[in-house]
Design a protein around this motif. Sequence first.
Motif, PDB file in Angstrom:
ATOM      1  N   GLY A 186       0.782  -1.220   0.000  1.00 43.21           N
ATOM      2  CA  GLY A 186       0.000   0.000   0.000  1.00 43.21           C
ATOM      3  C   GLY A 186       0.815   1.272   0.000  1.00 43.21           C
ATOM      4  O   GLY A 186       0.247   2.364  -0.080  1.00 43.21           O
ATOM      5  N   ARG A 187       2.147   1.161   0.058  1.00 38.69           N
ATOM      6  CA  ARG A 187       2.942   2.391   0.031  1.00 38.69           C
ATOM      7  C   ARG A 187       4.152   2.232  -0.892  1.00 38.69           C
ATOM      8  O   ARG A 187       4.505   1.133  -1.294  1.00 38.69           O
ATOM      9  N   PHE A 188       4.770   3.360  -1.214  1.00 31.89           N
ATOM     10  CA  PHE A 188       5.952   3.391  -2.064  1.00 31.89           C
ATOM     11  C   PHE A 188       7.157   3.029  -1.203  1.00 31.89           C
ATOM     12  O   PHE A 188       7.352   3.579  -0.127  1.00 31.89           O
ATOM     13  N   ALA A 189       7.990   2.111  -1.697  1.00 35.94           N
ATOM     14  CA  ALA A 189       9.144   1.679  -0.919  1.00 35.94           C
ATOM     15  C   ALA A 189      10.254   1.225  -1.850  1.00 35.94           C
ATOM     16  O   ALA A 189      10.051   1.037  -3.057  1.00 35.94           O
ATOM     17  N   VAL A 190      11.436   1.063  -1.278  1.00 41.07           N
ATOM     18  CA  VAL A 190      12.583   0.469  -1.961  1.00 41.07           C
ATOM     19  C   VAL A 190      12.746  -0.943  -1.415  1.00 41.07           C
ATOM     20  O   VAL A 190      12.789  -1.136  -0.192  1.00 41.07           O
ATOM     21  N   ILE A 191      12.826  -1.940  -2.308  1.00 37.26           N
ATOM     22  CA  ILE A 191      12.847  -3.342  -1.910  1.00 37.26           C
ATOM     23  C   ILE A 191      14.078  -4.024  -2.482  1.00 37.26           C
ATOM     24  O   ILE A 191      14.370  -3.898  -3.671  1.00 37.26           O
ATOM     25  N   ASP A 192      14.803  -4.753  -1.639  1.00 34.41           N
ATOM     26  CA  ASP A 192      15.918  -5.579  -2.078  1.00 34.41           C
ATOM     27  C   ASP A 192      15.554  -7.050  -1.943  1.00 34.41           C
ATOM     28  O   ASP A 192      14.859  -7.446  -0.996  1.00 34.41           O
ATOM     29  N   GLY A 193      16.037  -7.872  -2.857  1.00 32.37           N
ATOM     30  CA  GLY A 193      15.800  -9.309  -2.779  1.00 32.37           C
ATOM     31  C   GLY A 193      16.476 -10.020  -3.925  1.00 32.37           C
ATOM     32  O   GLY A 193      17.065  -9.391  -4.816  1.00 32.37           O
ATOM     33  N   LYS A 194      16.411 -11.343  -3.908  1.00 33.76           N
ATOM     34  CA  LYS A 194      17.063 -12.156  -4.932  1.00 33.76           C
ATOM     35  C   LYS A 194      16.008 -12.892  -5.752  1.00 33.76           C
ATOM     36  O   LYS A 194      15.127 -13.554  -5.214  1.00 33.76           O
ATOM     37  N   ILE A 195      16.116 -12.773  -7.077  1.00 32.43           N
ATOM     38  CA  ILE A 195      15.164 -13.438  -7.972  1.00 32.43           C
ATOM     39  C   ILE A 195      15.394 -14.948  -7.944  1.00 32.43           C
ATOM     40  O   ILE A 195      16.524 -15.424  -8.119  1.00 32.43           O
ATOM     41  N   ARG A 196      14.298 -15.700  -7.766  1.00 31.70           N
ATOM     42  CA  ARG A 196      14.383 -17.162  -7.761  1.00 31.70           C
ATOM     43  C   ARG A 196      13.928 -17.770  -9.078  1.00 31.70           C
ATOM     44  O   ARG A 196      14.413 -18.818  -9.473  1.00 31.70           O
ATOM     45  N   SER A 197      12.995 -17.118  -9.749  1.00 33.03           N
ATOM     46  CA  SER A 197      12.519 -17.666 -11.025  1.00 33.03           C
ATOM     47  C   SER A 197      11.830 -16.568 -11.818  1.00 33.03           C
ATOM     48  O   SER A 197      11.475 -15.514 -11.265  1.00 33.03           O
ATOM     49  N   ILE A 198      11.630 -16.815 -13.114  1.00 32.67           N
ATOM     50  CA  ILE A 198      10.939 -15.870 -13.984  1.00 32.67           C
ATOM     51  C   ILE A 198       9.919 -16.639 -14.808  1.00 32.67           C
ATOM     52  O   ILE A 198      10.223 -17.705 -15.365  1.00 32.67           O
TER      53      ILE A 198
END
Length: 278
Positions: A186-198
Amino acid sequence: MLLVVVFCGANLPVMAADWRCGADIIAGDAKTLLSTDPRPVWRDVQLNIEAVDAFAAAELPGKSFRLADIAFVPGYGDAARVWLEQASANKVSITPLAERSDFLGRIPVRIEDQVIGDWQAELLAAGLAMLVPESDQDMSELIGIEDTAIKNHSGIWSDPSPETAYYVRAHDAGAENIPTARDAIGRFAVIDGKIRSIEHQEWRSYLNFGSNWREDFTIALDATLRDAFANGEDFQDILQDWVGQEIRVRGVIENRGGPYIALENPFWLCLARSSRAQ
């Protein structure tokens, strides 16, 4: 509570960003997407700060300005305005970064002076603003400056509360005690993470950050954006190389069963630098 306002002096050193964003991760030679045209500059202007995102100047009647490529966030507007009002004691140079005004009649601009330097850079370094790229300028330096502010927990990046934090992780970070993307729905944020699949569909590709795409964090790229990243090459091959890489993305987090961002701008997505990116 207002933050202590400190000017860091003119011209911050160029920061070596840990991230490649926008044109830097588009396949092939994408630097042509960035503007190299000279821009007009209004010099020796005395600004009047009407709001954190609205400035005027007697020398330029009928014009309204705002700083391009950054946004001010709730809870830190007062501190940002104190900074701006102190900075406005100096005469500045104003460079317009768009041909037209925005929907509120403001011209997105870069502002610099000989005492402080680049206003966008200094506000990002203090954690008084968030980077929201919108212009056709190279964002590399500003990305590095904001990255340092995030690592230093400066200003807006010091808030660890799940209800209000602007920096979150795609998943639980364990002992790091960082909120997750689900906390920030519900809000604007900066997110870090690692892609597992596409997963690819005809009009959209989904970057999945967990084993259950129905519940875990997902980034959606529409066909226009994924083709832009591929830049004429096979988008499936280009995006597959992102699997296993650390990603930083920004945007409004929606609830689509799990936290979800529909990417709006290629500069809103970054890949961590690695041996493959050198």
